[in-house]
Design a protein around this motif. Structure first.
Motif, PDB file in Angstrom:
ATOM      1  N   ILE A  10     -39.663 -41.048   5.733  1.00 49.65           N
ATOM      2  CA  ILE A  10     -39.031 -39.807   5.275  1.00 49.65           C
ATOM      3  C   ILE A  10     -39.547 -38.599   6.044  1.00 49.65           C
ATOM      4  O   ILE A  10     -38.840 -37.616   6.213  1.00 49.65           O
ATOM      5  CB  ILE A  10     -39.208 -39.612   3.748  1.00 49.65           C
ATOM      6  N   ASP A  11     -40.770 -38.675   6.552  1.00 53.50           N
ATOM      7  CA  ASP A  11     -41.355 -37.552   7.279  1.00 53.50           C
ATOM      8  C   ASP A  11     -40.831 -37.445   8.700  1.00 53.50           C
ATOM      9  O   ASP A  11     -40.875 -36.372   9.304  1.00 53.50           O
ATOM     10  CB  ASP A  11     -42.881 -37.679   7.311  1.00 53.50           C
ATOM     11  N   PRO A  18     -26.300 -38.121   4.225  1.00 54.10           N
ATOM     12  CA  PRO A  18     -27.010 -38.928   3.232  1.00 54.10           C
ATOM     13  C   PRO A  18     -27.367 -40.329   3.750  1.00 54.10           C
ATOM     14  O   PRO A  18     -28.389 -40.888   3.378  1.00 54.10           O
ATOM     15  CB  PRO A  18     -26.030 -39.005   2.059  1.00 54.10           C
ATOM     16  N   ALA A  19     -26.560 -40.872   4.639  1.00 56.59           N
ATOM     17  CA  ALA A  19     -26.835 -42.198   5.193  1.00 56.59           C
ATOM     18  C   ALA A  19     -28.105 -42.209   6.041  1.00 56.59           C
ATOM     19  O   ALA A  19     -28.697 -43.266   6.258  1.00 56.59           O
ATOM     20  CB  ALA A  19     -25.653 -42.676   6.026  1.00 56.59           C
ATOM     21  N   ASP A  20     -28.540 -41.044   6.512  1.00 57.58           N
ATOM     22  CA  ASP A  20     -29.746 -40.943   7.333  1.00 57.58           C
ATOM     23  C   ASP A  20     -31.031 -40.984   6.512  1.00 57.58           C
ATOM     24  O   ASP A  20     -32.117 -41.120   7.070  1.00 57.58           O
ATOM     25  CB  ASP A  20     -29.751 -39.638   8.136  1.00 57.58           C
ATOM     26  N   VAL A  21     -30.920 -40.833   5.195  1.00 59.03           N
ATOM     27  CA  VAL A  21     -32.105 -40.772   4.339  1.00 59.03           C
ATOM     28  C   VAL A  21     -32.652 -42.185   4.155  1.00 59.03           C
ATOM     29  O   VAL A  21     -31.945 -43.068   3.664  1.00 59.03           O
ATOM     30  CB  VAL A  21     -31.777 -40.144   2.967  1.00 59.03           C
ATOM     31  N   PRO A  22     -33.916 -42.414   4.536  1.00 57.68           N
ATOM     32  CA  PRO A  22     -34.476 -43.755   4.358  1.00 57.68           C
ATOM     33  C   PRO A  22     -34.694 -44.061   2.881  1.00 57.68           C
ATOM     34  O   PRO A  22     -34.804 -43.151   2.063  1.00 57.68           O
ATOM     35  CB  PRO A  22     -35.815 -43.686   5.116  1.00 57.68           C
ATOM     36  N   SER A  28     -40.220 -38.212  -2.953  1.00 60.76           N
ATOM     37  CA  SER A  28     -40.420 -38.015  -1.516  1.00 60.76           C
ATOM     38  C   SER A  28     -39.223 -37.292  -0.904  1.00 60.76           C
ATOM     39  O   SER A  28     -39.378 -36.403  -0.063  1.00 60.76           O
ATOM     40  CB  SER A  28     -40.642 -39.353  -0.815  1.00 60.76           C
ATOM     41  N   MET A  29     -38.023 -37.669  -1.344  1.00 61.85           N
ATOM     42  CA  MET A  29     -36.819 -36.976  -0.877  1.00 61.85           C
ATOM     43  C   MET A  29     -36.856 -35.514  -1.311  1.00 61.85           C
ATOM     44  O   MET A  29     -36.503 -34.620  -0.544  1.00 61.85           O
ATOM     45  CB  MET A  29     -35.563 -37.632  -1.449  1.00 61.85           C
ATOM     46  N   VAL A  63     -27.647 -34.702  -1.804  1.00 59.60           N
ATOM     47  CA  VAL A  63     -26.674 -35.737  -2.156  1.00 59.60           C
ATOM     48  C   VAL A  63     -27.389 -37.065  -2.409  1.00 59.60           C
ATOM     49  O   VAL A  63     -27.109 -37.764  -3.393  1.00 59.60           O
ATOM     50  CB  VAL A  63     -25.602 -35.889  -1.050  1.00 59.60           C
ATOM     51  N   ALA A  64     -28.329 -37.417  -1.543  1.00 61.97           N
ATOM     52  CA  ALA A  64     -29.070 -38.679  -1.711  1.00 61.97           C
ATOM     53  C   ALA A  64     -29.875 -38.669  -3.010  1.00 61.97           C
ATOM     54  O   ALA A  64     -29.930 -39.684  -3.727  1.00 61.97           O
ATOM     55  CB  ALA A  64     -29.992 -38.908  -0.516  1.00 61.97           C
ATOM     56  N   ILE A  65     -30.469 -37.532  -3.339  1.00 63.38           N
ATOM     57  CA  ILE A  65     -31.230 -37.415  -4.586  1.00 63.38           C
ATOM     58  C   ILE A  65     -30.302 -37.559  -5.785  1.00 63.38           C
ATOM     59  O   ILE A  65     -30.601 -38.286  -6.731  1.00 63.38           O
ATOM     60  CB  ILE A  65     -31.997 -36.074  -4.626  1.00 63.38           C
ATOM     61  N   THR A  66     -29.173 -36.885  -5.742  1.00 66.11           N
ATOM     62  CA  THR A  66     -28.206 -36.965  -6.841  1.00 66.11           C
ATOM     63  C   THR A  66     -27.748 -38.401  -7.057  1.00 66.11           C
ATOM     64  O   THR A  66     -27.697 -38.887  -8.195  1.00 66.11           O
ATOM     65  CB  THR A  66     -26.996 -36.051  -6.567  1.00 66.11           C
ATOM     66  N   ARG A  67     -27.441 -39.092  -5.982  1.00 64.61           N
ATOM     67  CA  ARG A  67     -27.018 -40.495  -6.099  1.00 64.61           C
ATOM     68  C   ARG A  67     -28.127 -41.348  -6.704  1.00 64.61           C
ATOM     69  O   ARG A  67     -27.874 -42.208  -7.544  1.00 64.61           O
ATOM     70  CB  ARG A  67     -26.620 -41.039  -4.726  1.00 64.61           C
TER      71      ARG A  67
END
Length: 114
Positions: A10-11, A18-22, A28-29, A63-67
């Motif tokens: 993540i660092d 959003p697809a780029d978020v590990p 961490s996000m 968006v990734a956090i919301t999902r």
């Protein structure tokens, strides 16, 4: 914060969608998003100057956090039901009408998502 001197995914990830978020913990996000927001809005000069990537990364992370939260929410609702909580209690925790929560959770579409 890097683990054992090694940066975490993540660092170091370049995040623009959003697809780029590990796959990492939501916290961490959230920390990474907070850094991008702080730079974008000029709240933290110690993080360096803002770039065009910062607002996009903050949006994608949001968006990734919301999902992630919504996915966990379904699991938590299921656990609450299994532990004997009423729909009224679950609805109060979600600040939503009980019928809305019950109908959404017991709908055929939600059954497929489990």
């Amino acid at each position: 914060m890097p683990s054992e001197g090694r940066p975490r995914a993540i660092d170091t990830a370049g995040i623009a969608t959003p697809a780029d978020v590990p796959p990492v913990a939501l916290i961490s996000m959230a920390h990474r998003r907070d850094a991008h927001v702080a730079r974008t809005l000029g709240r933290r000069q110690d993080l360096g100057p803002t770039t065009a990537a910062d607002p996009l990364a903050a949006l994608a992370l949001g968006v990734a956090i919301t999902r992630g939260v919504l996915q966990e929410q379904r699991l938590l609702i299921q656990a609450a039901v299994e532990q004997g909580s009423s729909w009224e209690e679950i609805a109060a925790a979600l600040d939503t009408p009980a019928a809305t929560v019950r109908d959404a959770f017991t709908s055929p579409a939600n059954e497929q998502a489990k």
